[in-house]
Design an enzyme around this catalytic site. Structure first.
Site, PDB file in Angstrom:
ATOM      1  N   GLU A  48      -5.281 -12.488   6.525  1.00  0.00           N
ATOM      2  CA  GLU A  48      -6.177 -11.324   6.452  1.00  0.00           C
ATOM      3  C   GLU A  48      -7.377 -11.560   5.538  1.00  0.00           C
ATOM      4  O   GLU A  48      -8.031 -10.611   5.138  1.00  0.00           O
ATOM      5  CB  GLU A  48      -5.398 -10.072   6.028  1.00  0.00           C
ATOM      6  CG  GLU A  48      -4.519 -10.231   4.795  1.00  0.00           C
ATOM      7  CD  GLU A  48      -3.733  -8.974   4.451  1.00  0.00           C
ATOM      8  OE1 GLU A  48      -3.947  -7.916   5.063  1.00  0.00           O
ATOM      9  OE2 GLU A  48      -2.900  -9.051   3.529  1.00  0.00           O
ATOM     10  N   ARG A  95       7.515  -5.248   3.187  1.00  0.00           N
ATOM     11  CA  ARG A  95       6.309  -5.983   2.790  1.00  0.00           C
ATOM     12  C   ARG A  95       6.265  -5.918   1.270  1.00  0.00           C
ATOM     13  O   ARG A  95       6.230  -4.821   0.681  1.00  0.00           O
ATOM     14  CB  ARG A  95       5.039  -5.389   3.387  1.00  0.00           C
ATOM     15  CG  ARG A  95       3.794  -6.087   2.814  1.00  0.00           C
ATOM     16  CD  ARG A  95       2.532  -5.845   3.603  1.00  0.00           C
ATOM     17  NE  ARG A  95       1.984  -4.517   3.444  1.00  0.00           N
ATOM     18  CZ  ARG A  95       0.807  -4.132   3.925  1.00  0.00           C
ATOM     19  NH1 ARG A  95       0.070  -4.996   4.619  1.00  0.00           N
ATOM     20  NH2 ARG A  95       0.387  -2.909   3.763  1.00  0.00           N
ATOM     21  N   ASP A 140      -8.021  -5.735   6.544  1.00  0.00           N
ATOM     22  CA  ASP A 140      -8.562  -6.720   5.598  1.00  0.00           C
ATOM     23  C   ASP A 140      -9.289  -7.839   6.329  1.00  0.00           C
ATOM     24  O   ASP A 140     -10.321  -8.327   5.861  1.00  0.00           O
ATOM     25  CB  ASP A 140      -7.436  -7.296   4.724  1.00  0.00           C
ATOM     26  CG  ASP A 140      -7.067  -6.349   3.593  1.00  0.00           C
ATOM     27  OD1 ASP A 140      -7.983  -5.812   2.956  1.00  0.00           O
ATOM     28  OD2 ASP A 140      -5.862  -6.140   3.369  1.00  0.00           O
ATOM     29  N   HIS A 142       0.850  -1.192   0.000  1.00  0.00           N
ATOM     30  CA  HIS A 142       0.000   0.000   0.000  1.00  0.00           C
ATOM     31  C   HIS A 142       0.883   1.239   0.000  1.00  0.00           C
ATOM     32  O   HIS A 142       2.057   1.175   0.298  1.00  0.00           O
ATOM     33  CB  HIS A 142      -0.921  -0.004   1.222  1.00  0.00           C
ATOM     34  CG  HIS A 142      -1.928  -1.117   1.186  1.00  0.00           C
ATOM     35  ND1 HIS A 142      -2.874  -1.245   0.192  1.00  0.00           N
ATOM     36  CD2 HIS A 142      -2.115  -2.179   2.008  1.00  0.00           C
ATOM     37  CE1 HIS A 142      -3.606  -2.328   0.409  1.00  0.00           C
ATOM     38  NE2 HIS A 142      -3.160  -2.918   1.496  1.00  0.00           N
TER      39      HIS A 142
HETATM   40  C1  3PY Z   1      -4.417  -4.737   7.027  1.00  0.00           C
HETATM   41  O1  3PY Z   1      -4.796  -4.258   8.104  1.00  0.00           O
HETATM   42  O2  3PY Z   1      -5.155  -5.378   6.266  1.00  0.00           O
HETATM   43  C2  3PY Z   1      -3.050  -4.542   6.604  1.00  0.00           C
HETATM   44  O3  3PY Z   1      -2.627  -5.159   5.658  1.00  0.00           O
HETATM   45  C3  3PY Z   1      -2.205  -3.531   7.311  1.00  0.00           C
HETATM   46  O4  3PY Z   1      -1.415  -2.830   6.403  1.00  0.00           O
HETATM   47 MG    MG Z   2      -4.089  -5.942   4.427  1.00  0.00          MG
END
Ligand code: 3PY
Ligand code: MG
Length: 253
Positions: A147, A71, A173, A46
């Protein structure tokens, strides 16, 4: 080879603090690296950072006490290899849905015979040391993100993936995956139970459990709840929050 700080802390059962970089500034990366975090992550998923920008940020971080991590934007062999070659000492891979995803990710992080990483650690060897080839497989950290609903369904198998060092929760997520909207309400059902389940599954497999925390209060809670790595400082969020506080303080005086 230079030891991996996060592995050392995990072995000592001590919670590691993690910072997070979204800003494309080597100076702010240095500030983050000198702030006291055990590790700082350059985020390619992101925010505005792409691979070319990540390399100088990893260089800046490697001049500080914080261990440089990244990441990746995706479970992409080429990008993971490039980040490791550029000196990332660990990779967080988003959206790990299946044990096959996890195995593919681990493979990109490990040299043969454990994996398929190709040899050419141009900066990795400068940061890690001359014996990089010998020890990289046991030193570099591979954390897969849980996630998604599929990731939750395959949680145990993902955690048990050989060579995966641990899981890292993306609570925003994960909130969507659980049918609730971010910002993550970690003190409420169903997120609380999911976080506990992920931590327990990681620990049952002897692996690390880390989590991205959007606030210091969340990070303190997650440390108390037994997480091994808590991300509690994203540069862009901190800059904005402090700037807003400063403006408000004077306006309301
Ligand atoms: C999330 O909270 O989904 C993340 O990937 C944090 O960057
Ligand atoms: Mg995420």
């Amino acid at each position: 080879m230079r030891p991996n700080r996060i592995r050392e802390l995990f072995a000592a059962k001590t919670c590691a603090t993690m910072g997070w970089i979204a800003l494309n500034s080597t100076y702010s990366a240095e500030l983050m690296g000198h702030a006291g975090f055990d590790t700082v992550v350059v985020d390619l998923q992101h925010g505005p950072l792409y691979l070319d920008a990540a390399v100088p940020l990893l260089q800046a971080l490697s001049s500080t006490p914080a261990m440089p991590m990244a990441r990746c934007s995706d479970n992409n062999f080429f990008e993971i290899n490039k980040l490791l070659d550029a000196g990332a000492y660990g990779i967080i891979c988003p959206l790990i849905d299946t044990p096959e995803d996890a195995a593919r990710f681990v493979s990109a992080c490990r040299y043969p015979p454990q994996g398929t990483r190709s040899f050419g650690p141009t900066r990795g060897i400068l940061y890690g040391g001359a014996d990089y080839a010998e020890h990289a497989n046991d030193t570099i950290l591979a954390l897969g993100m849980i996630e998604t609903a599929q990731g939750m369904a395959n949680l145990k198998a993902i955690c048990e993936t050989p060579g995966l060092d641990g899981v890292f929760i993306g609570p925003a997520d994960l909130s969507f995956a659980l049918g609730v909207k971010p910002p993550p309400r970690w003190t409420e059902s169903p997120l609380t139970e999911a976080l506990d389940r992920i931590r327990d599954a990681a620990h049952a497999a002897g692996k690390m459990a880390g989590i991205f925390c959007g606030s210091t209060q969340m990070a303190i809670d997650m440390k108390k709840r037994g997480f091994d790595i808590v991300m509690n400082g994203m540069d862009a969020l901190m800059l904005r929050a402090t700037a807003e506080q400063n403006v408000k303080a004077v306006r309301t005086a």
